[in-house]
Design a protein around this motif. Sequence first.
Motif, mmCIF file in Angstrom:
data_model
loop_
_atom_site.group_PDB
_atom_site.id
_atom_site.type_symbol
_atom_site.label_atom_id
_atom_site.label_comp_id
_atom_site.label_asym_id
_atom_site.label_seq_id
_atom_site.Cartn_x
_atom_site.Cartn_y
_atom_site.Cartn_z
ATOM 1 N N GLU B 4 0.834 -1.196 0.000
ATOM 2 C CA GLU B 4 0.000 0.000 0.000
ATOM 3 C C GLU B 4 0.874 1.252 0.000
ATOM 4 O OE1 GLU B 4 -3.455 1.865 2.813
ATOM 5 O OE2 GLU B 4 -2.769 -0.184 3.168
ATOM 6 N N ALA B 5 0.484 2.233 -0.804
ATOM 7 C CA ALA B 5 1.249 3.476 -0.853
ATOM 8 C C ALA B 5 1.083 4.221 0.464
ATOM 9 C CB ALA B 5 0.744 4.336 -1.999
ATOM 10 N N GLU B 9 3.613 9.332 0.018
ATOM 11 C CA GLU B 9 3.846 8.975 -1.378
ATOM 12 C C GLU B 9 2.630 9.279 -2.225
ATOM 13 O OE1 GLU B 9 5.275 4.961 -2.012
ATOM 14 O OE2 GLU B 9 6.052 5.028 0.043
ATOM 15 N N LEU B 10 1.461 8.998 -1.631
ATOM 16 C CA LEU B 10 0.210 9.187 -2.348
ATOM 17 C C LEU B 10 0.039 10.660 -2.715
ATOM 18 C CD1 LEU B 10 -1.732 6.953 -2.990
ATOM 19 C CD2 LEU B 10 -3.213 7.769 -1.163
ATOM 20 N N ALA B 17 -2.604 8.499 -10.503
ATOM 21 C CA ALA B 17 -2.166 7.461 -9.583
ATOM 22 C C ALA B 17 -2.905 7.587 -8.261
ATOM 23 C CB ALA B 17 -0.660 7.570 -9.365
ATOM 24 N N ARG B 18 -3.125 8.824 -7.840
ATOM 25 C CA ARG B 18 -3.815 9.048 -6.587
ATOM 26 C C ARG B 18 -5.249 8.511 -6.676
ATOM 27 N NH1 ARG B 18 -3.853 15.043 -4.672
ATOM 28 N NH2 ARG B 18 -2.239 15.113 -6.264
ATOM 29 N N ARG B 20 -6.236 6.146 -8.615
ATOM 30 C CA ARG B 20 -6.175 4.682 -8.581
ATOM 31 C C ARG B 20 -6.005 4.201 -7.142
ATOM 32 N NH1 ARG B 20 -1.579 3.494 -11.742
ATOM 33 N NH2 ARG B 20 -1.891 5.434 -12.858
ATOM 34 N N GLY B 21 -5.193 4.941 -6.368
ATOM 35 C CA GLY B 21 -4.985 4.590 -4.964
ATOM 36 C C GLY B 21 -6.280 4.645 -4.178
ATOM 37 N N THR B 22 -7.074 5.704 -4.406
ATOM 38 C CA THR B 22 -8.358 5.835 -3.720
ATOM 39 C C THR B 22 -9.286 4.688 -4.094
ATOM 40 O OG1 THR B 22 -8.064 8.195 -4.015
ATOM 41 C CG2 THR B 22 -10.207 7.462 -3.214
ATOM 42 N N ARG B 24 -8.467 1.759 -5.097
ATOM 43 C CA ARG B 24 -8.008 0.520 -4.494
ATOM 44 C C ARG B 24 -8.394 0.478 -3.013
ATOM 45 N NH1 ARG B 24 -2.146 0.220 -5.270
ATOM 46 N NH2 ARG B 24 -2.597 1.073 -7.325
ATOM 47 N N ALA B 25 -8.270 1.627 -2.358
ATOM 48 C CA ALA B 25 -8.655 1.691 -0.946
ATOM 49 C C ALA B 25 -10.156 1.404 -0.795
ATOM 50 C CB ALA B 25 -8.324 3.065 -0.378
#
Lengths: 313, 309
Positions: B4-5, B9-10, B17-18, B20-22, B24-25
């Motif tokens: 996990e980022a 980093e996020l 990318a951010r 995508r991170g959200t 995924r969360a």
Amino acid sequence: MLAYVLRRLVATIPVMLIVAVLVFLMLRLTPSDPAAIIAGDNATSEQVAEIRKNLGLDRPILTQFVIWMRKTLQGDFGESFYFKKQVTELILDRVEPTLSLALVTIVLAVLVAVPLGVVAAWRHGGWLDRIVMGFAVLGFSVPVFVIGYLLIYVFAIQLNWLPVQGYQRIGLGVGGWLQRLVLPALTLSVIYIALIARITRTSVLEVMNEDYIRTARAKGQTEGRVLIRHALANAAVPIVTVIGLGVALLIGGVVVTESVYTIPGLGRLTVDAVLARDYPTIQAVILLFSFAYVLINLAVDIAYTFLDPRIRY
Amino acid sequence: MTIEALPGELARASPAARRRGTLRALARNPSVVIGAVIVAFLALVGLLAPLLGTIDPSEINPAFRNKRPGAERTIRESDGKETAFVHRFGTDSLGRDVYSRVVYGARVSLLIGVTVAVLAVGIGLFIGLIAGYIRWADGVVMRTMDGLMAIPAILLAMGVVSLSRAGLVAVIIAIVVPDIPRVVRLVRATVLTIREEPYVEAAITVGTPTPTLLVRHVLPNTVAPLIVQGTFICASAILIEAILSFLGIGIPPETPTWGNIMAEGRPLFRVYPHNIFYPGVCLAMAVLAINMLGDGLRDTLDPRFAKRV
């Protein structure tokens, strides 16, 4: 202290005045003509004009508001279009069932929800906590009337333990009164319990990490005393706040619950008044409930000073 | 499993990318996943209603009233062919098929929930931005909102309903009105905090016109809390519509909504509880799923808010 109470009381006046303006404007926004409703279907246009004059509907809107406000402040809400009675009389007649239902519900909800919340926080992350939190989410989602019918079906029809519907005045005996209030109060309390249990858990959880809890435990205080004397007492302010704010939910629930259990209270009156487009009654009930809501929250604000000596005014 | 980022980093990552991170969360949050699956299922049921073995939900059949779930009858088509039809959820006191009504009811209920949420958020956002940014408007707007919030939501909705003839539009307006103040408060509070941020001050210094400022710098900050709030509004709208219809002051009774089906089943509840049971379960399931979705979204998108409640 007294000065603070008075200051807060004065501070609620603008809110109440705005509620009054909104409720007053409501009647002016109706597409239908109240005078025509009162006059009935067979009235001539002269009769309608006569009634309009009697009601003062032909005067400028500001004058109307001043007259209406003055009457309202004197407790005169006019005559109901539908029940053909003074609205004040009508309301006084219906206060007892609603007040009984609300009070029994609040007492029941607090007695059940606060211990549930404390235990959930104490066993944070355990299965008890999960059950309580699951119930809290569920309680918010199942509509009041579905709970009502479910309880009627189980306890009144299948098990035959309690009466199905109806209300008995408290003057006829506390036993019968309470017996008929058990199911409605249980129904109405579900959402309230969910709300209070959730906030109790959160606020107790927040204080559990404080130094004074550790100190209390270190000096050998029993776990029960730590939870009640130290944790709950310090977590009381948000809990009481939510009990006050939850009254809005409670009032909405009263309207539905009284319809499910055919209780002749203010909630049932509101539904009947809306069905009959009985504007004087609708206005009065909305005003009354809103004022009650505002005043209860004022009482909550004042209660803070007793609950938390750190809060000084 | 990918690592996990970290939050730092996020923040440094590119916007894509951010995002995508959200996402995924969100996909990792069980509350979001369960809620979304149930909501998607109900939406599909509503969309595909004609294909799910339903008949006309408002077709009245006097010969087949108050049948218990599982009752069978033969339907004669126009070409004379006879087919057996099972009333899976029974029929109501007018002989309408409860299963078909419940399935079509999903359409109306979800439509109302989404419409109310969009309208309340839209109108509230607009008023909130004005109140937060135009100082002289703030007092008037916020005092009116205080007044509206002092009236319990269901009573306010009932008052609005009583003003016009019962219908879908009237009911939607009645449910939207009590929700607006909540959105306005949220937006205004966000605007007031953002206004003091250095990057907003910088934007003002370089002469950004107010509308651009609101859209480019203030609006993006309100998105996350508004998505969360909108989800909760959607759930409560479905509930309030059901309550109004149940009380007989909502959408006209022939329209199949969950509240209407239950209202219809009220008088004969003791003998035929199925009229209340099936729509009640669907209603509770829908509201529960949307609330779970909202809880999950709040925890992932808006951690500050999560701490408060």
